[in-house]
Design a protein around this motif. Sequence first.
Motif, PDB file in Angstrom:
ATOM      1  N   SER A  18      40.361  42.118  45.729  1.00 56.47           N
ATOM      2  CA  SER A  18      41.495  43.027  45.747  1.00 56.47           C
ATOM      3  C   SER A  18      42.382  42.773  46.966  1.00 56.47           C
ATOM      4  CB  SER A  18      40.966  44.463  45.737  1.00 56.47           C
ATOM      5  OG  SER A  18      41.933  45.347  46.167  1.00 56.47           O
ATOM      6  N   SER A  19      41.764  42.674  48.126  1.00 61.44           N
ATOM      7  CA  SER A  19      42.533  42.499  49.350  1.00 61.44           C
ATOM      8  C   SER A  19      43.349  41.192  49.328  1.00 61.44           C
ATOM      9  CB  SER A  19      41.553  42.564  50.519  1.00 61.44           C
ATOM     10  OG  SER A  19      41.961  41.787  51.569  1.00 61.44           O
ATOM     11  N   VAL A  20      42.723  40.092  48.898  1.00 65.64           N
ATOM     12  CA  VAL A  20      43.492  38.842  48.907  1.00 65.64           C
ATOM     13  C   VAL A  20      44.515  38.799  47.764  1.00 65.64           C
ATOM     14  CG1 VAL A  20      41.684  37.525  50.087  1.00 65.64           C
ATOM     15  CG2 VAL A  20      41.843  37.382  47.638  1.00 65.64           C
ATOM     16  N   SER A  21      44.176  39.377  46.615  1.00 65.55           N
ATOM     17  CA  SER A  21      45.113  39.350  45.480  1.00 65.55           C
ATOM     18  C   SER A  21      46.399  40.114  45.814  1.00 65.55           C
ATOM     19  CB  SER A  21      44.487  39.959  44.229  1.00 65.55           C
ATOM     20  OG  SER A  21      43.358  39.224  43.845  1.00 65.55           O
ATOM     21  N   SER A 126      55.224  38.426  35.748  1.00 70.05           N
ATOM     22  CA  SER A 126      54.209  37.575  36.368  1.00 70.05           C
ATOM     23  C   SER A 126      53.246  38.459  37.141  1.00 70.05           C
ATOM     24  CB  SER A 126      54.865  36.590  37.328  1.00 70.05           C
ATOM     25  OG  SER A 126      55.547  35.611  36.595  1.00 70.05           O
ATOM     26  N   ILE A 127      51.976  38.245  36.891  1.00 63.11           N
ATOM     27  CA  ILE A 127      50.996  39.145  37.516  1.00 63.11           C
ATOM     28  C   ILE A 127      49.819  38.367  38.111  1.00 63.11           C
ATOM     29  CG2 ILE A 127      51.522  41.117  35.999  1.00 63.11           C
ATOM     30  CD1 ILE A 127      48.316  39.554  35.273  1.00 63.11           C
ATOM     31  N   ILE A 128      49.155  39.044  39.050  1.00 61.40           N
ATOM     32  CA  ILE A 128      47.836  38.603  39.495  1.00 61.40           C
ATOM     33  C   ILE A 128      46.923  39.816  39.298  1.00 61.40           C
ATOM     34  CG2 ILE A 128      48.447  39.083  41.933  1.00 61.40           C
ATOM     35  CD1 ILE A 128      46.437  36.818  42.690  1.00 61.40           C
ATOM     36  N   MET A 129      45.840  39.610  38.569  1.00 65.83           N
ATOM     37  CA  MET A 129      44.972  40.743  38.210  1.00 65.83           C
ATOM     38  C   MET A 129      43.548  40.417  38.635  1.00 65.83           C
ATOM     39  SD  MET A 129      44.274  42.139  34.354  1.00 65.83           S
ATOM     40  CE  MET A 129      45.982  42.519  34.040  1.00 65.83           C
ATOM     41  N   ASP A 130      42.878  41.375  39.257  1.00 65.56           N
ATOM     42  CA  ASP A 130      41.492  41.108  39.635  1.00 65.56           C
ATOM     43  C   ASP A 130      40.535  41.994  38.852  1.00 65.56           C
ATOM     44  OD1 ASP A 130      41.811  43.530  40.975  1.00 65.56           O
ATOM     45  OD2 ASP A 130      40.514  42.928  42.616  1.00 65.56           O
ATOM     46  N   ILE A 214      43.635  33.450  51.208  1.00 61.01           N
ATOM     47  CA  ILE A 214      44.978  33.750  50.673  1.00 61.01           C
ATOM     48  C   ILE A 214      45.800  32.460  50.550  1.00 61.01           C
ATOM     49  CG2 ILE A 214      47.180  34.893  51.229  1.00 61.01           C
ATOM     50  CD1 ILE A 214      45.370  37.094  52.600  1.00 61.01           C
ATOM     51  N   GLU A 215      45.751  31.658  51.615  1.00 64.41           N
ATOM     52  CA  GLU A 215      46.527  30.409  51.594  1.00 64.41           C
ATOM     53  C   GLU A 215      46.042  29.454  50.509  1.00 64.41           C
ATOM     54  OE1 GLU A 215      46.616  28.936  55.598  1.00 64.41           O
ATOM     55  OE2 GLU A 215      47.888  30.615  56.188  1.00 64.41           O
ATOM     56  N   GLU A 216      44.724  29.396  50.334  1.00 60.89           N
ATOM     57  CA  GLU A 216      44.159  28.506  49.321  1.00 60.89           C
ATOM     58  C   GLU A 216      44.601  28.953  47.913  1.00 60.89           C
ATOM     59  OE1 GLU A 216      42.896  25.782  49.374  1.00 60.89           O
ATOM     60  OE2 GLU A 216      41.555  25.479  47.673  1.00 60.89           O
ATOM     61  N   ILE A 217      44.561  30.258  47.662  1.00 61.93           N
ATOM     62  CA  ILE A 217      44.954  30.751  46.327  1.00 61.93           C
ATOM     63  C   ILE A 217      46.455  30.521  46.100  1.00 61.93           C
ATOM     64  CG2 ILE A 217      45.101  32.787  44.815  1.00 61.93           C
ATOM     65  CD1 ILE A 217      42.530  33.783  46.079  1.00 61.93           C
ATOM     66  N   CYS A 218      47.271  30.771  47.119  1.00 63.94           N
ATOM     67  CA  CYS A 218      48.726  30.526  46.975  1.00 63.94           C
ATOM     68  C   CYS A 218      48.967  29.057  46.660  1.00 63.94           C
ATOM     69  CB  CYS A 218      49.477  30.890  48.254  1.00 63.94           C
ATOM     70  SG  CYS A 218      49.642  32.659  48.512  1.00 63.94           S
TER      71      CYS A 218
END
Length: 235
Positions: A18-21, A126-130, A214-218
């Motif tokens: 949740s925090s990184v998303s 556009s979404i990011i969902m966890d 966060i950087e890796e996911i971006c």
Amino acid sequence: MKERMIVAVDGPAGSGKSSVSREVALRLGLTYIDSGALYRAVTWFYLEQRHGPLDASIDFGRELGAIALTQEFLPDGSSVTAVNGTDVSASIRDEAITKNIGVVSDAVPVRNFVNSLLRRWSSSRSIIMDGRDIGTVVFPDADVKIYLDASVDVRALRRIKEYGEMGKTLDENAVKNLIIQRDSQDKSRPFGRLVRAEDAICIDTSEMTRDGVIEEICRIILEQSATEPTPRERQ
Ligand code: C5P
């Protein structure tokens, strides 16, 4: 960025999803959707109604028609989740919810109810969902699938730190036991259980900083967004 991106982030409790998303959403201009908050909100509704512990004998499908859920992602990265107009964002984090949520999330009608809302909310943006089953059940054809993991010890320490910042002291062993119990419940659910999708990119965050994750996911999202159309886009 592609016109419409669906990013699924799954993983066990306390892996930092949740925090990184939320932060990834802010950095890339996506809407963050917290699927766990919806299961928590349905649990809140039934606890309010029953004034007592919930068990598997309850027909959770019966009153779903009386539950109107909304969720808003705010520019500061927080989310407001409401049940029939009542903001439950704080109360859904209570221990009573965590203790009772297992039987509610096991109920297939509840899962269908939540999943159809999640799909509807994602249909035009556009979404990011966890969650636990986003890349497997909710969006099997998501553009990007991430599976976040971390050891039980690391997850327990993160939880203790998080509560410590709110002035609460937690017992390490009790926290670990609760995490192990939730993992086992989330992984053994007959429908929508926590399992890594075959095409998900697994990131073990145990030794990583939050910013590193966060950087890796971006990076993964931007890389994917510049590539070939995904199965969903081709349809
Ligand atoms: O993500 P969070 O810890 O808030 O989720 C709370 C609970 O909601 C999980 O332990 C699980 O029982 C349920 N859940 C689920 N499927 C999801 C998200 C959450 O079953 N996609």
